[in-house]
Write a protein that holds these residues in place. Structure first.
Motif, PDB file in Angstrom:
ATOM      1  N   ARG A 268      -2.821  11.014   8.333  1.00 53.65           N
ATOM      2  CA  ARG A 268      -4.139  10.378   8.167  1.00 53.65           C
ATOM      3  C   ARG A 268      -4.455  10.265   6.685  1.00 53.65           C
ATOM      4  NH1 ARG A 268      -9.276  12.680  10.673  1.00 53.65           N
ATOM      5  NH2 ARG A 268      -9.315  12.764   8.467  1.00 53.65           N
ATOM      6  N   GLU A 269      -4.971   9.122   6.268  1.00 53.06           N
ATOM      7  CA  GLU A 269      -5.385   8.962   4.873  1.00 53.06           C
ATOM      8  C   GLU A 269      -6.620   9.815   4.633  1.00 53.06           C
ATOM      9  OE1 GLU A 269      -5.891   4.765   4.479  1.00 53.06           O
ATOM     10  OE2 GLU A 269      -3.737   4.400   4.406  1.00 53.06           O
ATOM     11  N   VAL A 270      -6.533  10.714   3.650  1.00 50.66           N
ATOM     12  CA  VAL A 270      -7.646  11.629   3.388  1.00 50.66           C
ATOM     13  C   VAL A 270      -8.193  11.496   1.967  1.00 50.66           C
ATOM     14  CG1 VAL A 270      -6.955  13.315   5.132  1.00 50.66           C
ATOM     15  CG2 VAL A 270      -6.052  13.515   2.811  1.00 50.66           C
ATOM     16  N   ALA A 271      -7.452  10.846   1.090  1.00 45.34           N
ATOM     17  CA  ALA A 271      -7.891  10.670  -0.292  1.00 45.34           C
ATOM     18  C   ALA A 271      -7.093   9.530  -0.905  1.00 45.34           C
ATOM     19  CB  ALA A 271      -7.684  11.954  -1.083  1.00 45.34           C
ATOM     20  N   ALA A 272      -7.487   9.160  -2.116  1.00 45.48           N
ATOM     21  CA  ALA A 272      -6.751   8.102  -2.808  1.00 45.48           C
ATOM     22  C   ALA A 272      -6.771   8.365  -4.302  1.00 45.48           C
ATOM     23  CB  ALA A 272      -7.361   6.740  -2.512  1.00 45.48           C
ATOM     24  N   ILE A 273      -5.728   7.923  -4.948  1.00 39.80           N
ATOM     25  CA  ILE A 273      -5.667   7.931  -6.406  1.00 39.80           C
ATOM     26  C   ILE A 273      -5.863   6.481  -6.831  1.00 39.80           C
ATOM     27  CG2 ILE A 273      -4.281   8.440  -8.443  1.00 39.80           C
ATOM     28  CD1 ILE A 273      -2.619  10.345  -6.676  1.00 39.80           C
ATOM     29  N   VAL A 274      -6.878   6.244  -7.653  1.00 40.30           N
ATOM     30  CA  VAL A 274      -7.147   4.882  -8.131  1.00 40.30           C
ATOM     31  C   VAL A 274      -7.315   4.912  -9.645  1.00 40.30           C
ATOM     32  CG1 VAL A 274      -8.222   4.115  -5.986  1.00 40.30           C
ATOM     33  CG2 VAL A 274      -9.633   5.052  -7.799  1.00 40.30           C
ATOM     34  N   ASP A 275      -7.079   3.789 -10.271  1.00 40.06           N
ATOM     35  CA  ASP A 275      -7.278   3.651 -11.700  1.00 40.06           C
ATOM     36  C   ASP A 275      -8.753   3.919 -12.030  1.00 40.06           C
ATOM     37  OD1 ASP A 275      -6.174   2.581 -14.359  1.00 40.06           O
ATOM     38  OD2 ASP A 275      -7.963   1.347 -14.025  1.00 40.06           O
TER      39      ASP A 275
ATOM     40  N   MET B 262       0.852  -1.171   0.000  1.00 38.90           N
ATOM     41  CA  MET B 262       0.000   0.000   0.000  1.00 38.90           C
ATOM     42  C   MET B 262       0.897   1.233   0.000  1.00 38.90           C
ATOM     43  SD  MET B 262      -2.826   1.251   2.792  1.00 38.90           S
ATOM     44  CE  MET B 262      -1.790   1.368   4.220  1.00 38.90           C
ATOM     45  N   ASP B 263       0.711   2.059  -0.990  1.00 41.93           N
ATOM     46  CA  ASP B 263       1.477   3.296  -1.086  1.00 41.93           C
ATOM     47  C   ASP B 263       0.768   4.404  -0.321  1.00 41.93           C
ATOM     48  OD1 ASP B 263       3.580   2.412  -2.623  1.00 41.93           O
ATOM     49  OD2 ASP B 263       2.542   2.777  -4.503  1.00 41.93           O
ATOM     50  N   ARG B 264       1.533   5.119   0.459  1.00 38.28           N
ATOM     51  CA  ARG B 264       1.032   6.290   1.185  1.00 38.28           C
ATOM     52  C   ARG B 264       1.967   7.455   0.893  1.00 38.28           C
ATOM     53  NH1 ARG B 264      -1.589   5.694   6.630  1.00 38.28           N
ATOM     54  NH2 ARG B 264      -0.249   7.458   7.033  1.00 38.28           N
TER      55      ARG B 264
ATOM     56  N   SER C 166       2.158  12.769 -11.755  1.00 33.91           N
ATOM     57  CA  SER C 166       2.209  11.891 -12.921  1.00 33.91           C
ATOM     58  C   SER C 166       2.692  10.493 -12.544  1.00 33.91           C
ATOM     59  CB  SER C 166       3.123  12.498 -13.975  1.00 33.91           C
ATOM     60  OG  SER C 166       3.179  11.658 -15.099  1.00 33.91           O
ATOM     61  N   THR C 167       3.725  10.421 -11.736  1.00 29.64           N
ATOM     62  CA  THR C 167       4.256   9.131 -11.289  1.00 29.64           C
ATOM     63  C   THR C 167       3.230   8.389 -10.429  1.00 29.64           C
ATOM     64  OG1 THR C 167       6.496  10.002 -11.304  1.00 29.64           O
ATOM     65  CG2 THR C 167       6.123   8.018  -9.993  1.00 29.64           C
ATOM     66  N   LEU C 168       2.547   9.113  -9.564  1.00 29.07           N
ATOM     67  CA  LEU C 168       1.554   8.480  -8.692  1.00 29.07           C
ATOM     68  C   LEU C 168       0.372   7.943  -9.488  1.00 29.07           C
ATOM     69  CD1 LEU C 168       1.611  10.975  -5.694  1.00 29.07           C
ATOM     70  CD2 LEU C 168       2.721   8.736  -5.866  1.00 29.07           C
ATOM     71  N   VAL C 169      -0.039   8.678 -10.516  1.00 30.66           N
ATOM     72  CA  VAL C 169      -1.133   8.202 -11.373  1.00 30.66           C
ATOM     73  C   VAL C 169      -0.711   6.905 -12.056  1.00 30.66           C
ATOM     74  CG1 VAL C 169      -2.456   8.702 -13.477  1.00 30.66           C
ATOM     75  CG2 VAL C 169      -2.198  10.455 -11.696  1.00 30.66           C
ATOM     76  N   ASP C 170       0.525   6.832 -12.525  1.00 28.98           N
ATOM     77  CA  ASP C 170       1.019   5.590 -13.138  1.00 28.98           C
ATOM     78  C   ASP C 170       1.023   4.448 -12.122  1.00 28.98           C
ATOM     79  OD1 ASP C 170       1.372   6.865 -15.570  1.00 28.98           O
ATOM     80  OD2 ASP C 170       3.519   7.227 -15.258  1.00 28.98           O
ATOM     81  N   ARG C 171       1.464   4.715 -10.914  1.00 27.39           N
ATOM     82  CA  ARG C 171       1.484   3.670  -9.867  1.00 27.39           C
ATOM     83  C   ARG C 171       0.077   3.220  -9.504  1.00 27.39           C
ATOM     84  NH1 ARG C 171       5.596   6.213  -5.626  1.00 27.39           N
ATOM     85  NH2 ARG C 171       4.101   5.349  -4.168  1.00 27.39           N
TER      86      ARG C 171
ATOM     87  N   ARG D  75      -2.303   2.638 -11.331  1.00 25.47           N
ATOM     88  CA  ARG D  75      -2.876   1.683 -12.286  1.00 25.47           C
ATOM     89  C   ARG D  75      -2.872   0.262 -11.729  1.00 25.47           C
ATOM     90  NH1 ARG D  75      -3.488   3.112 -17.672  1.00 25.47           N
ATOM     91  NH2 ARG D  75      -2.938   5.285 -18.072  1.00 25.47           N
ATOM     92  N   THR D  76      -1.947  -0.026 -10.802  1.00 23.58           N
ATOM     93  CA  THR D  76      -1.852  -1.377 -10.248  1.00 23.58           C
ATOM     94  C   THR D  76      -2.347  -1.475  -8.812  1.00 23.58           C
ATOM     95  OG1 THR D  76       0.444  -0.979  -9.607  1.00 23.58           O
ATOM     96  CG2 THR D  76       0.071  -2.012 -11.750  1.00 23.58           C
ATOM     97  N   ALA D  77      -2.350  -0.354  -8.082  1.00 28.07           N
ATOM     98  CA  ALA D  77      -2.816  -0.368  -6.689  1.00 28.07           C
ATOM     99  C   ALA D  77      -3.116   1.069  -6.266  1.00 28.07           C
ATOM    100  CB  ALA D  77      -1.756  -0.967  -5.776  1.00 28.07           C
ATOM    101  N   PRO D  78      -4.080   1.248  -5.377  1.00 33.22           N
ATOM    102  CA  PRO D  78      -4.398   2.601  -4.926  1.00 33.22           C
ATOM    103  C   PRO D  78      -3.195   3.264  -4.257  1.00 33.22           C
ATOM    104  CG  PRO D  78      -6.033   1.032  -4.126  1.00 33.22           C
ATOM    105  CD  PRO D  78      -4.912   0.241  -4.724  1.00 33.22           C
ATOM    106  N   VAL D  79      -3.122   4.564  -4.425  1.00 35.71           N
ATOM    107  CA  VAL D  79      -2.119   5.368  -3.737  1.00 35.71           C
ATOM    108  C   VAL D  79      -2.890   6.278  -2.780  1.00 35.71           C
ATOM    109  CG1 VAL D  79      -0.321   7.114  -3.962  1.00 35.71           C
ATOM    110  CG2 VAL D  79      -0.558   5.326  -5.717  1.00 35.71           C
ATOM    111  N   TYR D  80      -2.633   6.128  -1.495  1.00 36.02           N
ATOM    112  CA  TYR D  80      -3.350   6.902  -0.485  1.00 36.02           C
ATOM    113  C   TYR D  80      -2.617   8.203  -0.207  1.00 36.02           C
ATOM    114  CZ  TYR D  80      -6.000   2.680   0.157  1.00 36.02           C
ATOM    115  OH  TYR D  80      -6.800   1.591  -0.064  1.00 36.02           O
ATOM    116  N   LEU D  81      -3.365   9.289  -0.199  1.00 32.42           N
ATOM    117  CA  LEU D  81      -2.798  10.598   0.109  1.00 32.42           C
ATOM    118  C   LEU D  81      -3.079  10.900   1.572  1.00 32.42           C
ATOM    119  CD1 LEU D  81      -3.954  12.552  -3.066  1.00 32.42           C
ATOM    120  CD2 LEU D  81      -1.849  11.256  -2.696  1.00 32.42           C
TER     121      LEU D  81
END
Length: 86
Positions: free
Chosen positions: A32-39, A1-3, A14-19, A21-27
Motif C-alpha cells: 500500500r502506498e503510505v508516503a511519497a518523496i517529491v521534489d 510511477m516509481d513504487r 539518496s538515489t530515490l531523492v534524485d529520482r 526530482r522528475t517524478a514522485p517516488v511512492y513508498l
C-alpha cells in the motif's frame, strides 16, 4: 510511477531523492502506498495551490451562504470609505 518498499528505500534514499526530482517516488508498506518523496519545489507549489483552492472554496461557500440568507454584500468602495482608506 516509481513504487519502492520502505525497507528498500532505507538503503537507496539518496538515489530515490534524485529520482524524485522528475517524478514522485511512492513508498509502500504491505503493498500500500503510505508516503511519497517529491521534489521540494513541487511540494511548495502544491501547497500554495492547495491554499489558493481552499480560499476559493471558502469564498464560494461564503457567497452561497449570503445568497441563502438573502444578505446583500457591502460594496468594497463603501467599506474602504467607512474605514478611512479611500
Amino acid at each position: 510511477m516509481d513504487r519502492v518498499t520502505i525497507t528498500a528505500a532505507r538503503d537507496r534514499l539518496s538515489t530515490l531523492v534524485d529520482r524524485a526530482r522528475t517524478a514522485p517516488v511512492y513508498l509502500t508498506r504491505r503493498d500500500r502506498e503510505v508516503a511519497a518523496i517529491v521534489d521540494a519545489d513541487v511540494l511548495r507549489r502544491l501547497l500554495d495551490d492547495a491554499e489558493e483552492l481552499a480560499d476559493i472554496r471558502a469564498a464560494a461557500a461564503a457567497q452561497d451562504e449570503a445568497e441563502r440568507l438573502d444578505e446583500v454584500p457591502v460594496p468594497w468602495d463603501e467599506v474602504r470609505r467607512d474605514l478611512g482608506l479611500s
